[in-house]
Design a protein around this motif. Structure first.
Motif, PDB file in Angstrom:
ATOM      1  N   LYS A  60       0.824  -1.212   0.000  1.00  0.00           N
ATOM      2  CA  LYS A  60       0.000   0.000   0.000  1.00  0.00           C
ATOM      3  C   LYS A  60       0.858   1.263   0.000  1.00  0.00           C
ATOM      4  O   LYS A  60       0.534   2.247  -0.671  1.00  0.00           O
ATOM      5  CB  LYS A  60      -0.935   0.005   1.214  1.00  0.00           C
ATOM      6  N   GLU A  61       1.971   1.249   0.736  1.00  0.00           N
ATOM      7  CA  GLU A  61       2.827   2.428   0.828  1.00  0.00           C
ATOM      8  C   GLU A  61       3.752   2.582  -0.375  1.00  0.00           C
ATOM      9  O   GLU A  61       4.256   3.667  -0.631  1.00  0.00           O
ATOM     10  CB  GLU A  61       3.669   2.364   2.102  1.00  0.00           C
ATOM     11  N   ARG A  62       3.964   1.444  -1.122  1.00  0.00           N
ATOM     12  CA  ARG A  62       4.899   1.445  -2.254  1.00  0.00           C
ATOM     13  C   ARG A  62       6.302   1.873  -1.811  1.00  0.00           C
ATOM     14  O   ARG A  62       7.055   2.494  -2.560  1.00  0.00           O
ATOM     15  CB  ARG A  62       4.412   2.378  -3.379  1.00  0.00           C
ATOM     16  N   SER A  63       6.620   1.544  -0.554  1.00  0.00           N
ATOM     17  CA  SER A  63       7.918   1.965  -0.025  1.00  0.00           C
ATOM     18  C   SER A  63       8.259   1.146   1.209  1.00  0.00           C
ATOM     19  O   SER A  63       7.441   1.064   2.135  1.00  0.00           O
ATOM     20  CB  SER A  63       7.893   3.452   0.331  1.00  0.00           C
ATOM     21  N   PHE A  64       9.464   0.552   1.239  1.00  0.00           N
ATOM     22  CA  PHE A  64       9.913  -0.148   2.433  1.00  0.00           C
ATOM     23  C   PHE A  64      10.196   0.846   3.558  1.00  0.00           C
ATOM     24  O   PHE A  64       9.961   0.553   4.732  1.00  0.00           O
ATOM     25  CB  PHE A  64      11.183  -0.968   2.123  1.00  0.00           C
ATOM     26  N   THR A  65      10.693   2.032   3.201  1.00  0.00           N
ATOM     27  CA  THR A  65      11.028   3.033   4.213  1.00  0.00           C
ATOM     28  C   THR A  65       9.789   3.475   4.977  1.00  0.00           C
ATOM     29  O   THR A  65       9.757   3.481   6.210  1.00  0.00           O
ATOM     30  CB  THR A  65      11.701   4.255   3.553  1.00  0.00           C
ATOM     31  N   ARG A  66       8.749   3.878   4.217  1.00  0.00           N
ATOM     32  CA  ARG A  66       7.525   4.352   4.882  1.00  0.00           C
ATOM     33  C   ARG A  66       6.838   3.213   5.632  1.00  0.00           C
ATOM     34  O   ARG A  66       6.309   3.404   6.726  1.00  0.00           O
ATOM     35  CB  ARG A  66       6.580   4.970   3.854  1.00  0.00           C
ATOM     36  N   ARG A  93      -3.144  -9.488  -6.274  1.00  0.00           N
ATOM     37  CA  ARG A  93      -4.253 -10.362  -5.878  1.00  0.00           C
ATOM     38  C   ARG A  93      -4.250 -10.599  -4.374  1.00  0.00           C
ATOM     39  O   ARG A  93      -5.305 -10.548  -3.727  1.00  0.00           O
ATOM     40  CB  ARG A  93      -4.138 -11.692  -6.623  1.00  0.00           C
ATOM     41  N   LEU A  94      -3.079 -10.846  -3.815  1.00  0.00           N
ATOM     42  CA  LEU A  94      -2.988 -11.064  -2.368  1.00  0.00           C
ATOM     43  C   LEU A  94      -3.380  -9.805  -1.609  1.00  0.00           C
ATOM     44  O   LEU A  94      -4.083  -9.877  -0.585  1.00  0.00           O
ATOM     45  CB  LEU A  94      -1.563 -11.487  -1.998  1.00  0.00           C
ATOM     46  N   LEU A  95      -2.964  -8.640  -2.099  1.00  0.00           N
ATOM     47  CA  LEU A  95      -3.298  -7.377  -1.435  1.00  0.00           C
ATOM     48  C   LEU A  95      -4.804  -7.163  -1.412  1.00  0.00           C
ATOM     49  O   LEU A  95      -5.372  -6.760  -0.390  1.00  0.00           O
ATOM     50  CB  LEU A  95      -2.602  -6.209  -2.140  1.00  0.00           C
ATOM     51  N   ARG A  96      -5.471  -7.415  -2.557  1.00  0.00           N
ATOM     52  CA  ARG A  96      -6.929  -7.243  -2.610  1.00  0.00           C
ATOM     53  C   ARG A  96      -7.636  -8.188  -1.640  1.00  0.00           C
ATOM     54  O   ARG A  96      -8.710  -7.878  -1.118  1.00  0.00           O
ATOM     55  CB  ARG A  96      -7.436  -7.497  -4.032  1.00  0.00           C
ATOM     56  N   THR A  97      -7.018  -9.328  -1.378  1.00  0.00           N
ATOM     57  CA  THR A  97      -7.639 -10.308  -0.498  1.00  0.00           C
ATOM     58  C   THR A  97      -7.437  -9.988   0.975  1.00  0.00           C
ATOM     59  O   THR A  97      -8.386 -10.006   1.765  1.00  0.00           O
ATOM     60  CB  THR A  97      -7.073 -11.719  -0.796  1.00  0.00           C
ATOM     61  N   VAL A  98      -6.186  -9.679   1.361  1.00  0.00           N
ATOM     62  CA  VAL A  98      -5.889  -9.557   2.791  1.00  0.00           C
ATOM     63  C   VAL A  98      -6.102  -8.161   3.348  1.00  0.00           C
ATOM     64  O   VAL A  98      -6.455  -8.007   4.522  1.00  0.00           O
ATOM     65  CB  VAL A  98      -4.435 -10.015   3.080  1.00  0.00           C
ATOM     66  N   SER A  99      -5.905  -7.126   2.522  1.00  0.00           N
ATOM     67  CA  SER A  99      -5.984  -5.764   3.046  1.00  0.00           C
ATOM     68  C   SER A  99      -7.336  -5.442   3.673  1.00  0.00           C
ATOM     69  O   SER A  99      -7.395  -4.906   4.787  1.00  0.00           O
ATOM     70  CB  SER A  99      -5.654  -4.752   1.945  1.00  0.00           C
ATOM     71  N   SER A 153       6.584  -2.061  -6.217  1.00  0.00           N
ATOM     72  CA  SER A 153       5.233  -2.268  -6.721  1.00  0.00           C
ATOM     73  C   SER A 153       4.881  -3.748  -6.667  1.00  0.00           C
ATOM     74  O   SER A 153       5.761  -4.596  -6.807  1.00  0.00           O
ATOM     75  CB  SER A 153       5.089  -1.740  -8.151  1.00  0.00           C
ATOM     76  N   PRO A 154       3.603  -4.080  -6.476  1.00  0.00           N
ATOM     77  CA  PRO A 154       3.216  -5.486  -6.398  1.00  0.00           C
ATOM     78  C   PRO A 154       3.243  -6.152  -7.771  1.00  0.00           C
ATOM     79  O   PRO A 154       2.974  -5.532  -8.798  1.00  0.00           O
ATOM     80  CB  PRO A 154       1.772  -5.433  -5.860  1.00  0.00           C
ATOM     81  N   THR A 155       3.572  -7.432  -7.780  1.00  0.00           N
ATOM     82  CA  THR A 155       3.419  -8.245  -8.983  1.00  0.00           C
ATOM     83  C   THR A 155       1.940  -8.585  -9.137  1.00  0.00           C
ATOM     84  O   THR A 155       1.101  -8.186  -8.327  1.00  0.00           O
ATOM     85  CB  THR A 155       4.224  -9.548  -8.849  1.00  0.00           C
ATOM     86  N   GLN A 156       1.606  -9.332 -10.189  1.00  0.00           N
ATOM     87  CA  GLN A 156       0.214  -9.742 -10.367  1.00  0.00           C
ATOM     88  C   GLN A 156      -0.251 -10.564  -9.165  1.00  0.00           C
ATOM     89  O   GLN A 156      -1.358 -10.367  -8.647  1.00  0.00           O
ATOM     90  CB  GLN A 156       0.068 -10.558 -11.649  1.00  0.00           C
ATOM     91  N   ALA A 157       0.601 -11.472  -8.699  1.00  0.00           N
ATOM     92  CA  ALA A 157       0.251 -12.262  -7.520  1.00  0.00           C
ATOM     93  C   ALA A 157       0.140 -11.367  -6.287  1.00  0.00           C
ATOM     94  O   ALA A 157      -0.740 -11.560  -5.438  1.00  0.00           O
ATOM     95  CB  ALA A 157       1.297 -13.354  -7.283  1.00  0.00           C
TER      96      ALA A 157
END
Length: 298
Positions: free
Chosen positions: A17-23, A66-72, A59-63
């Motif tokens: 979601k943050e698109r950043s390891f730092t944040r 999909r995982l983000l849409r499921t768990v978030s 950035s997320p891969t296709q997998a």
């Protein structure tokens, strides 16, 4: 897949979601190296690559998508329920985050604070003044304040103010050098003090109406603000003609500091509403705020 540990899924969701390891690391309260190890271990466990890492972005891969849409959404629901459970006590407590425009924040929310905070010392209120229309769910707000017609249909809306009117005003000194406008079209020859709102993508048009006929005026002028106080002060200084909420200018009109024009072109319209998600668990603290703000005609 083991069910005993979901910390790595929560860490992945934050990075995606943050698109950043730092944040993400800052929000999770852990080091970047520990976070990277957690994500790598998750990818190894799933035997899938979830994130694409470059020197500038993540950035997320296709997998991963999909995982983000499921768990978030699940984690959001869990956090909301834990927050609600934590507030199930006799005395309302907790922090309420509200987004509102400057006018309702000053004229409605500010006066209500003393009715709430003195009585409920465990309640905290954070008000973010923002002229844009925000997605309060995704941006972490508990509620928002906007005009009645601006509230989305899937929200619960509670009226917190009376009908409103706008007023076109200028200082007497301004009208010494400029003719008094008789029609909305006359405003095109005046030095209009404008406001820029992100909702409209530019200069906010002055909406004037008479007998069902609506005219939107986009007057030119030397001054543009996104501040209510600066527009009012500029009008009082004689720097131009302004389009303001009636309640903000009437005291100055009564004392002769401002002159009101085109009054018959400024009919009343629905006032401010507090709104919050229809599926949102209304905490005791939010309930206290709603009851303190609820508009009751006298």
């Amino acid at each position: 897949m083991p069910h005993e540990n979901f910390n790595d899924l929560a860490a992945f969701a934050m990075v995606a979601k943050e698109r950043s390891f730092t944040r993400a690391a800052a929000k999770l309260g852990m080091s970047q190296s520990a976070l990277s190890q957690t994500i790598r271990a998750l990818e190894e466990r799933l035997k899938l690559r979830l994130l694409i890492r470059t020197t500038r972005s993540v950035s997320p891969t296709q997998a991963g998508e999909r995982l983000l849409r499921t768990v978030s959404p699940r984690f959001d629901e869990i956090e909301a329920e834990l927050k609600a459970l934590g507030e199930l006590r006799e005395t309302p407590a907790g922090r309420i985050r509200i987004t509102a425009g400057e006018h309702p924040a000053v004229s409605i929310l500010q006066p209500a604070l003393k009715r709430i905070l003195f009585r409920y010392p465990d309640v905290g209120i954070e008000i973010i003044i923002d002229h844009g229309l925000r997605d309060i769910v995704s941006e972490g707000y508990d509620a928002g304040v906007r005009m009645g017609e601006q509230v989305a249909k899937d929200m619960i809306a509670v009226r917190i103010g009376p009908d409103m009117r706008m007023a076109v005003v200028a200082a007497p000194s301004y009208f010494k050098d400029h003719p008094v406008p008789k029609t909305p079209q006359d405003l095109t020859g005046h030095n209009c003090i404008n406001i820029r709102l992100p909702t409209y993508g530019g200069i906010f048009p002055w909406g004037l109406e008479q007998d069902g006929r609506e005219v939107k005026v986009r007057g030119e002028g030397q001054l543009v603000f996104n501040s209510l106080a600066m527009r009012l002060n500029s009008a009082l200084d004689g720097l131009g003609i302004a389009y303001m909420p009636e309640d903000q200018v009437l005291p100055h009109v009564k004392k002769g500091r401002l002159v009101r024009v085109l009054e018959d072109w400024c009919p009343p319209f629905p006032g401010y509403h507090l709104y919050y998600p229809s599926r949102h668990h209304s905490s005791p603290a939010l309930t206290v705020l709603i009851e303190a703000l609820r508009y009751r005609e006298r």
